[in-house]
Design a protein around this motif. Structure first.
Motif, PDB file in Angstrom:
ATOM      1  N   THR A 266      74.306  60.350  12.275  1.00  0.00           N
ATOM      2  CA  THR A 266      74.268  59.182  11.011  1.00  0.00           C
ATOM      3  C   THR A 266      73.097  58.237  11.442  1.00  0.00           C
TER       4      THR A 266
ATOM      5  N   PHE B   3      74.174  55.705  13.068  1.00  0.00           N
ATOM      6  CA  PHE B   3      74.837  54.484  12.930  1.00  0.00           C
ATOM      7  C   PHE B   3      75.514  54.124  14.317  1.00  0.00           C
TER       8      PHE B   3
ATOM      9  N   PRO C 278      78.633  53.185   4.714  1.00  0.00           N
ATOM     10  CA  PRO C 278      78.445  53.489   5.739  1.00  0.00           C
ATOM     11  C   PRO C 278      79.583  54.516   6.430  1.00  0.00           C
TER      12      PRO C 278
ATOM     13  N   LEU D  48      76.312  48.170  12.634  1.00  0.00           N
ATOM     14  CA  LEU D  48      76.788  48.395  11.273  1.00  0.00           C
ATOM     15  C   LEU D  48      77.568  46.958  11.110  1.00  0.00           C
TER      16      LEU D  48
END
Length: 243
Positions: free
Chosen positions: A46, A48, A97, A156
């Motif tokens: 991702t 992330f 997310p 995040l």
């Protein structure tokens, strides 16, 4: 096992045994090559990034849960955790997310899935020995590794704010935290201790006043001289006095 090693804990978790709406985030601080480091997770496929965290079992004390999270991510036990703030802003609620992260892991979460709810998070920081810690990823992540605190990836939610708040708390309580006890070798020079303080505080410290302050604190014991091959230039070594 190296510092960037990652493992998997398994597939979907049975979330019924955890308290809803309450989370823990941990800022695990290490020190290496005159730099502060923070452990960061990277979620699978991702791009992330986030702080390591976890949740509280229904029959578990909050501090015990935090110790469990730290042990799972570092392999270390008995590390002092410092609770410094609770984060509960409405702005931190952003389930998209996590929904994407779960789908990349082969999961198809329902709208009311445990991980997609709003969480109020109690945050802790811990000073972790860089050489002893063995970073371990959680089951949704590819890696758990150290990042220079001044070169963090985009995080995040409000996790960058959490790190900043942790750093502010560490700086405020630096004399009480006995930072050298965890972040330095058992024996160190006064210069090495001062460099650590300067790194944490992000400013230069007067050498003479720092030396006087540390010696007069009663928390240090002089244990000999560091071997350099030049006796007249060998600095003294110190260690923290056990309480």
């Amino acid at each position: 096992m190296n510092k960037d090693q990652h493992t998997s804990e398994g597939k979907e978790v049975d979330w019924t045994g955890f308290l809803p709406g309450i989370a823990i985030d941990c800022v695990m601080v290490g020190y290496n090559e005159k730099q502060l480091k923070v452990l960061i997770l990277e979620y699978k496929e991702t791009g992330f990034f986030a702080l390591p965290g976890g949740f509280i079992r229904r029959n578990e004390n909050l501090d015990v849960a935090a110790q469990r999270v730290l042990q799972k991510r570092t392999g270390l036990e008995g590390i002092q955790l410092n609770q410094f703030h609770t984060f509960g802003s409405l702005n931190r609620y952003a389930p998209e997310p996590m929904r994407k992260i779960m789908k990349k892991n082969g999961l198809q979460p329902a709208e009311d899935h445990f991980l997609l709810q709003r969480f109020v998070s109690t945050a802790y920081y811990a000073l972790v020995n860089f050489e002893q810690a063995e970073p371990i990823a959680d089951f949704l992540s590819d890696s758990c590794r150290w990042y220079d605190i001044n070169q963090l990836p985009k995080l995040l939610w409000d996790h960058r704010d959490i790190i900043q708040k942790a750093l502010e708390s560490l700086r405020k309580n630096i004399d009480d935290a006995a930072v050298g006890l965890t972040l330095l070798d058992e024996e160190y020079t006064m210069r090495e201790l001062r460099t650590l303080y300067e790194t944490i505080l992000d400013k230069e410290i007067n050498r003479s006043s720092f030396h006087r302050k540390m010696v007069n604190s009663g928390r240090l014991e002089r244990v000999g001289k560091k071997s350099t091959g030049k006796a007249h230039r060998s600095p003294y070594l110190y260690k923290f006095v056990s309480n």
